[in-house]
Design a protein around this motif. Structure first.
Motif, PDB file in Angstrom:
ATOM      1  N   ALA A 162       0.858  -1.187   0.000  1.00 28.92           N
ATOM      2  CA  ALA A 162       0.000   0.000   0.000  1.00 28.92           C
ATOM      3  C   ALA A 162       0.890   1.231   0.000  1.00 28.92           C
ATOM      4  O   ALA A 162       1.818   1.336   0.814  1.00 28.92           O
ATOM      5  N   ALA A 163       0.629   2.160  -0.889  1.00 27.43           N
ATOM      6  CA  ALA A 163       1.388   3.402  -0.965  1.00 27.43           C
ATOM      7  C   ALA A 163       0.708   4.453  -0.087  1.00 27.43           C
ATOM      8  O   ALA A 163      -0.516   4.595  -0.103  1.00 27.43           O
ATOM      9  N   THR A 207      11.323   9.554  -4.224  1.00 27.72           N
ATOM     10  CA  THR A 207      10.366  10.223  -5.083  1.00 27.72           C
ATOM     11  C   THR A 207      10.716  11.702  -5.076  1.00 27.72           C
ATOM     12  O   THR A 207      11.730  12.104  -4.490  1.00 27.72           O
ATOM     13  N   CYS A 208       9.889  12.517  -5.706  1.00 30.63           N
ATOM     14  CA  CYS A 208      10.189  13.942  -5.816  1.00 30.63           C
ATOM     15  C   CYS A 208       9.591  14.695  -4.632  1.00 30.63           C
ATOM     16  O   CYS A 208       8.795  15.619  -4.808  1.00 30.63           O
ATOM     17  N   GLY A 209       9.928  14.255  -3.429  1.00 23.04           N
ATOM     18  CA  GLY A 209       9.402  14.874  -2.218  1.00 23.04           C
ATOM     19  C   GLY A 209       9.236  13.839  -1.132  1.00 23.04           C
ATOM     20  O   GLY A 209      10.210  13.355  -0.560  1.00 23.04           O
ATOM     21  N   GLU A 210       8.001  13.467  -0.832  1.00 23.22           N
ATOM     22  CA  GLU A 210       7.698  12.528   0.236  1.00 23.22           C
ATOM     23  C   GLU A 210       6.871  11.364  -0.288  1.00 23.22           C
ATOM     24  O   GLU A 210       6.140  11.494  -1.278  1.00 23.22           O
ATOM     25  N   GLY A 211       6.957  10.244   0.411  1.00 20.85           N
ATOM     26  CA  GLY A 211       6.142   9.083   0.069  1.00 20.85           C
ATOM     27  C   GLY A 211       6.499   7.933   0.976  1.00 20.85           C
ATOM     28  O   GLY A 211       7.529   7.944   1.652  1.00 20.85           O
ATOM     29  N   GLY A 212       5.636   6.926   1.025  1.00 23.31           N
ATOM     30  CA  GLY A 212       5.891   5.746   1.844  1.00 23.31           C
ATOM     31  C   GLY A 212       5.214   4.531   1.257  1.00 23.31           C
ATOM     32  O   GLY A 212       4.285   4.643   0.439  1.00 23.31           O
ATOM     33  N   LEU A 213       5.683   3.359   1.669  1.00 23.60           N
ATOM     34  CA  LEU A 213       5.124   2.095   1.203  1.00 23.60           C
ATOM     35  C   LEU A 213       4.992   1.150   2.400  1.00 23.60           C
ATOM     36  O   LEU A 213       5.851   1.145   3.284  1.00 23.60           O
ATOM     37  N   VAL A 218      -4.694  -1.243   6.367  1.00 26.41           N
ATOM     38  CA  VAL A 218      -3.870  -0.099   5.958  1.00 26.41           C
ATOM     39  C   VAL A 218      -4.588   0.700   4.882  1.00 26.41           C
ATOM     40  O   VAL A 218      -4.652   1.937   4.937  1.00 26.41           O
ATOM     41  N   GLU A 219      -5.147  -0.002   3.893  1.00 28.96           N
ATOM     42  CA  GLU A 219      -5.859   0.697   2.813  1.00 28.96           C
ATOM     43  C   GLU A 219      -7.060   1.489   3.335  1.00 28.96           C
ATOM     44  O   GLU A 219      -7.316   2.614   2.894  1.00 28.96           O
ATOM     45  N   LEU A 220      -7.775   0.920   4.279  1.00 27.04           N
ATOM     46  CA  LEU A 220      -8.933   1.619   4.833  1.00 27.04           C
ATOM     47  C   LEU A 220      -8.521   2.903   5.552  1.00 27.04           C
ATOM     48  O   LEU A 220      -9.228   3.904   5.506  1.00 27.04           O
ATOM     49  N   ARG A 221      -7.361   2.860   6.198  1.00 24.39           N
ATOM     50  CA  ARG A 221      -6.964   3.976   7.056  1.00 24.39           C
ATOM     51  C   ARG A 221      -6.187   5.074   6.318  1.00 24.39           C
ATOM     52  O   ARG A 221      -5.927   6.118   6.898  1.00 24.39           O
TER      53      ARG A 221
END
Length: 430
Positions: A71-72, A206-212, A224-227
């Motif tokens: 989930a991203a 990435t070009c800033g922020e992100g998480g997996l 996780v997807e629901l939240r």
């Protein structure tokens, strides 16, 4: 013997030696530019329930890591928080966290109203010590957040056994360990659930922020997807129904960030291999210098080399009277003057951060972490660029030059009035 730059000599690394093409990070190519334009032309700028950039990144990363699900999310800290939320851990429960890590590893639990319990580290790997972790378990402990610090996987065999023995959730904080392996498996596939950062300085940026968030558990993945978007169920739905099934916030990843990360992912292994060669060549030279302790990689794992931490041993230099922190301080000044990008990183143990010290935590309760911080410096970011090999060799030149002047520098260090950054001022007589 050439004069040190800190005493008026010529710098070892100058602007010509460190061109952006050699040390800049991330490396941005036409693939990244085209990925951004692709999103702009598509008009799909955020997460959706079709085959958009976010969903494609999730599938590609799950396949790369070797897990059933990914989930991203918006950033690495959100990833930790959502991983713990997905497990339904009750507020007030305890979560084990290394005393030596970036503060996000503890902020994730705090955001879920959980109590971080800090654990000292192994002095060689810099990761959480399994024996110390077991000693910290109480009836209130519900999870272990294991950090693969600097890009080296922790002892996951020991932590898996520990989690199973006490019935705990095993969370990997793999923010710094993209592409690293343990017993042949990639980090992100070793615990019950794992979290990654895609921050612009990470090995997969990435070009800033992100998480997996990766997991083999369909239940954890679904939670996780629901939240990540107001408790709404988006996967498999034709259109958004605006029904919140969980009390949750908004922690989505944008399509532009996903597309940029996908372009970077196509070169992750290539860059990892080049980085490993360049780092090994650097460490081979630095390891020959007396008193320099280079990073150690056990034979059962590989290193992502996100950060390089070097320790300095006054006893090995024949100067046991010099305080390790004072030696590190004088070497820091000398190497920076030569143009080498060394710096302290994580200058106090996590429990010594003001935010946690106010809650009654004490840095001094974690002696191994204190020792590592006191006698070490790090190299960061320049080596991430796969073309940085020649620059790293110039850094090795700077170290060798400084080591020619160790007698003078050690004498200066012995006279420093050094105080650890976490030591309260009243104890230093200030």
């Amino acid at each position: 013997m050439s004069r040190l730059a800190m005493f008026g000599g010529t710098r070892t690394l100058t602007a010509e030696n460190k061109e952006p093409a050699l040390i800049g990070w991330p490396v941005v190519t036409d693939a990244e530019r085209e990925s951004a334009l692709r999103v702009l032309d598509s008009g799909q700028f955020t997460s959706n329930n079709t085959d958009g950039e976010v969903q494609l990144l999730e599938r590609e990363w799950a396949e790369y890591v070797g897990t059933a699900h990914c989930a991203a999310v918006s950033n690495g800290t959100a990833a930790i928080e959502l991983a713990l939320a997905a497990a339904g851990i009750e507020p007030g429960a305890e979560v084990l966290v290394p005393a030596f890590t970036f503060i996000a590893s503890a902020i994730g639990p705090v955001q879920r109203s959980l109590t971080p319990v800090f654990v000292d580290i192994d002095p060689v790997t810099f990761c959480m010590d399994p024996a110390a972790a077991e000693a910290a378990i109480t009836p209130r402990t519900r999870a272990i957040v294991v950090v693969h610090l600097h890009g080296l996987p922790a002892d996951m065999t020991a932590f898996r056994a520990l989690a199973d023995r006490y019935g705990l959730l095993l969370v990997e904080d793999a923010a710094q360990s993209h592409a690293a392996t343990y017993l042949g498996a990639r980090t992100g596939s070793l615990g019950d659930i794992a979290t990654f950062s895609l921050n612009v300085v990470k090995n997969l940026p990435t070009c800033g922020e992100g998480g997996l968030v990766t997991t083999d558990s369909a239940d954890l993945h679904r939670e996780v997807e629901l939240r990540r978007q107001f408790g709404e169920r988006l996967q498999g739905a034709r259109e958004r129904d605006y029904r919140s099934r969980r009390v949750a916030g908004n922690e989505k990843l944008s399509a532009v960030q996903a597309a940029f990360a996908r372009a970077q992912l196509t070169r992750l292994d290539e860059y990892h291999e080049a980085r490993t060669r360049n780092v090994h060549a650097l460490l081979d030279r630095l390891g020959r210098l007396p008193g320099v302790v280079t990073p150690y990689t056990p034979s059962d794992r590989t290193h992502a080399w996100h950060i390089l931490r070097l320790r300095f041993d006054p006893v090995a230099l024949g100067r046991p009277e010099v305080a390790p922190g004072a030696l590190r301080a004088i070497l820091h000044r000398a190497l920076r003057a030569e143009g080498a990008p060394v710096q302290p990183y994580q200058v106090v143990p996590l429990p010594g951060q003001p935010a946690f010290r106010e809650l009654g935590h004490r840095a001094e309760d974690f002696p191994v972490t204190c020792e590592v911080i006191e006698d070490s410096l790090t190299l960061q970011r320049w080596h991430l660029n796969p073309a940085s090999g020649p620059v790293l060799q110039r850094i090795a030149d700077a170290f060798e030059k400084v080591w020619e002047h160790l007698d003078v520098l050690c004498t200066a260090a012995a006279g420093l009035d050094h105080r650890p950054a976490w030591q309260p001022r009243e104890k230093a007589g200030v």
